[in-house]
Design a protein around this motif. Sequence first.
Motif, PDB file in Angstrom:
ATOM      1  N   ARG A 128       4.997 -10.014  -3.536  1.00  0.00           N
ATOM      2  CA  ARG A 128       5.317 -10.540  -5.054  1.00  0.00           C
ATOM      3  C   ARG A 128       7.106 -10.493  -4.858  1.00  0.00           C
ATOM      4  O   ARG A 128       7.559 -11.644  -5.442  1.00  0.00           O
ATOM      5  CB  ARG A 128       4.964  -9.839  -5.963  1.00  0.00           C
ATOM      6  N   THR A 129       7.484  -9.554  -4.263  1.00  0.00           N
ATOM      7  CA  THR A 129       9.146  -9.766  -4.193  1.00  0.00           C
ATOM      8  C   THR A 129       9.630 -10.730  -3.548  1.00  0.00           C
ATOM      9  O   THR A 129      10.463 -11.418  -3.936  1.00  0.00           O
ATOM     10  CB  THR A 129       9.454  -8.474  -3.383  1.00  0.00           C
TER      11      THR A 129
ATOM     12  N   ARG B  28      -0.863  -1.470  -0.792  1.00  0.00           N
ATOM     13  CA  ARG B  28      -0.362  -1.711  -2.007  1.00  0.00           C
ATOM     14  C   ARG B  28       0.904  -2.259  -2.066  1.00  0.00           C
ATOM     15  O   ARG B  28       1.480  -2.887  -2.571  1.00  0.00           O
ATOM     16  CB  ARG B  28      -0.372  -0.490  -3.171  1.00  0.00           C
ATOM     17  N   TYR B  29       1.859  -1.334  -1.077  1.00  0.00           N
ATOM     18  CA  TYR B  29       3.049  -1.767  -0.876  1.00  0.00           C
ATOM     19  C   TYR B  29       3.238  -3.135  -0.311  1.00  0.00           C
ATOM     20  O   TYR B  29       4.592  -3.864  -0.760  1.00  0.00           O
ATOM     21  CB  TYR B  29       3.803  -0.630  -0.091  1.00  0.00           C
TER      22      TYR B  29
ATOM     23  N   THR C  31       3.157  -5.424  -3.097  1.00  0.00           N
ATOM     24  CA  THR C  31       4.304  -5.520  -3.902  1.00  0.00           C
ATOM     25  C   THR C  31       5.531  -6.323  -3.047  1.00  0.00           C
ATOM     26  O   THR C  31       6.043  -7.195  -3.735  1.00  0.00           O
ATOM     27  CB  THR C  31       4.825  -4.044  -4.203  1.00  0.00           C
TER      28      THR C  31
END
Length: 398
Positions: free
Chosen positions: A299-300, A292-293, A296
């Motif tokens: 996307r960042t 999950r990280y 993230t």
Amino acid sequence: MLNSVVTWIDAPETATDGPLSGMRVGVKDNIDVAGVASTCGSRFFADRIARTDADVVRLLRAAGAIVTSKLNMAEFAVGVTSQNSAAGGVRNPWDLERVPAGSSGGSGAAVAAGLVDASLGTDTGGSVRLPASACGVAGLRPTWGAISNGGVFPVSARFDTVGPMARRVADVARVFDVLTTRRVTSGAAARRVGVPRTFITDDIDPAIAAAVETVAGAMARLGYEIVPIDIPGVEDAQDVVYTLLYSEVAQLHRDRLARSPSLFQKATFERVSLGLDISESQRAAAESSLLRYRRTLARTFGEVDVVLTPTMPIDVPPVEESDDVVAQSRRMGQFSYPWSLHEGPTLAIPVGFHPESGMPIGAQLTAAADREAQLFELGQRYQQITNWHNVIPPIMMG
């Protein structure tokens, strides 16, 4: 004295031709140099002599570098202060009563003190970036897999990297270009620099927060767009690393823990033992959190090219052993461990000095996988308009 920073290696007086011709390079004591002791800072390996050069040592020599020394470290690369070494604790050349951070403490101290022009450390949870910050030099945790770990005693197969350190980002880039085993994506130059509104915690030394804010201002003047961002899940990233990393470390040292626990340095034993009680369900939950990280972070880095964060949230600590080495480790590595879950590179650079202690302050620049070139360009442009990397510590040798 810097207290057991370095073991010298017989080296040729003249350098061979190559892109690193004449550069004096020291390597961390978990990186093999043929015919030389490779102790990993441990009594377990007191008589261990390397039979062959590590891949990175072979590449350095082929490029004309002079491998001059093996550099002290935290035992088995487990520790953030470099005081838990069988060779004695490493001191910081800016203040001998303070640590050089770790686990590559000797690598950072040797560059800062002028003993070498560049050094190699290893970085699993911050072990290049933290010493770079504490010693006022630049240090790279490269994209995972971009530099070979062959001939390097491991901490964690999934998180270990070998990274160069030097005063100038340009020299870090030169060493990286020699060591990397795959094509690095140059891509477009970085334009957008993300600055987290809160990176894990607001509990950060005000002087460090101010220094990093000043860095953002300098980058804005250089023409970069500064973008406030949030990174969901970052507050849990350190726990995820600890679960996955220490379960692996405990397995690596399980026999040593069972047969000869007294041979470990006290701080090493406490940290290595953390993984013995980690369950399969805890590992499985951490694996899910890791995925999950990373989504993230993908996307960042679709929104910004580089993320700017502090390297450490606190000033460089004194050498006195903490009553709680695990808590000290978590605090010092609070801003480095989350980037260890990222597959891309992080470059630590010196950005100032603490107004009370006079100790160096560092910042981290992080990019997407294989985008080291963006970090090098940004870091070099920053060093062209600042002088932090040229300031000499009071204990200057070489």
